[in-house]
Design a protein around this motif. Structure first.
Motif, mmCIF file in Angstrom:
data_model
loop_
_atom_site.group_PDB
_atom_site.id
_atom_site.type_symbol
_atom_site.label_atom_id
_atom_site.label_comp_id
_atom_site.label_asym_id
_atom_site.label_seq_id
_atom_site.Cartn_x
_atom_site.Cartn_y
_atom_site.Cartn_z
ATOM 1 N N VAL A 282 88.929 45.596 -18.887
ATOM 2 C CA VAL A 282 89.559 44.935 -17.731
ATOM 3 C C VAL A 282 89.985 45.979 -16.705
ATOM 4 O O VAL A 282 89.746 45.811 -15.510
ATOM 5 N N ALA A 283 90.604 47.052 -17.164
ATOM 6 C CA ALA A 283 91.085 48.096 -16.257
ATOM 7 C C ALA A 283 89.948 48.724 -15.453
ATOM 8 O O ALA A 283 90.120 49.057 -14.283
ATOM 9 N N ALA A 284 88.785 48.871 -16.062
ATOM 10 C CA ALA A 284 87.649 49.525 -15.402
ATOM 11 C C ALA A 284 86.763 48.561 -14.614
ATOM 12 O O ALA A 284 85.889 48.984 -13.875
ATOM 13 N N SER A 285 87.016 47.271 -14.752
ATOM 14 C CA SER A 285 86.119 46.276 -14.176
ATOM 15 C C SER A 285 86.336 46.072 -12.681
ATOM 16 O O SER A 285 87.469 46.036 -12.195
ATOM 17 N N ASP A 286 85.236 45.911 -11.974
ATOM 18 C CA ASP A 286 85.320 45.475 -10.584
ATOM 19 C C ASP A 286 84.705 44.083 -10.450
ATOM 20 O O ASP A 286 84.361 43.639 -9.363
ATOM 21 N N ALA A 287 84.577 43.393 -11.588
ATOM 22 C CA ALA A 287 84.008 42.039 -11.601
ATOM 23 C C ALA A 287 84.858 41.100 -10.746
ATOM 24 O O ALA A 287 86.082 41.156 -10.771
ATOM 25 N N ASP A 288 84.186 40.256 -9.997
ATOM 26 C CA ASP A 288 84.862 39.252 -9.187
ATOM 27 C C ASP A 288 84.185 37.913 -9.442
ATOM 28 O O ASP A 288 83.230 37.546 -8.751
ATOM 29 N N PRO A 289 84.659 37.175 -10.445
ATOM 30 C CA PRO A 289 84.019 35.904 -10.750
ATOM 31 C C PRO A 289 84.103 34.905 -9.598
ATOM 32 O O PRO A 289 83.207 34.083 -9.444
#
Length: 137
Positions: free
Chosen positions: A97-104
């Motif tokens: 989660v900390a490393a994610s740049d995901a934008d659902p």
């Protein structure tokens, strides 16, 4: 990033039947109605997300190296979008989660029909989710 990539694929497939962005948004808002409100004890200034026009609270805790997020908002639309974000990132490893740049929200086409202030507020909520995960990791 494996878990979040799998979740994003599942989420896109789940909302694929809704061609119209407004129908998609209505589905997300309706689904959030089943989520219990955030307890009053968690509605603190420390859990308040800055940058949102709506009043938004976002709390996180970590259990066994995994994130758990709780939320509330005074706007039904924002509450629905927060429900989607929190559900998406909850029960994932804190490091992912900390490393994610995901934008659902972007991947589902929900963000482009929102006002710039709502988009900025939701970006602040995603940043808060990542920050909570970083602090726990």
């Amino acid at each position: 990033m494996v878990i979040l990539e799998q979740r994003l694929t599942q989420l896109v497939a789940e909302l694929e039947p809704f061609d119209d962005p407004q129908e998609r948004l209505a589905f997300v808002v309706d689904r959030a109605k089943r989520v219990p409100p955030l307890l009053a004890a968690a509605r603190t200034d420390a859990n308040r997300v800055r940058g949102c026009v709506s009043v938004v609270w976002l709390a996180g805790e970590m259990r066994d190296g995994r994130c758990a997020f709780r939320f509330d908002a005074d706007s039904p639309v924002v509450r629905g979008l927060l429900a989607l974000l929190c559900d998406f990132f909850s029960d994932c490893p804190t490091a992912e989660v900390a490393a994610s740049d995901a934008d659902p929200l972007e991947a589902l086409g929900l963000i482009r029909h929102l006002s710039p202030t709502r988009r900025n507020g939701l970006a602040s909520a995603r940043a808060r989710i990542r920050e909570l995960a970083r602090q726990a990791g």
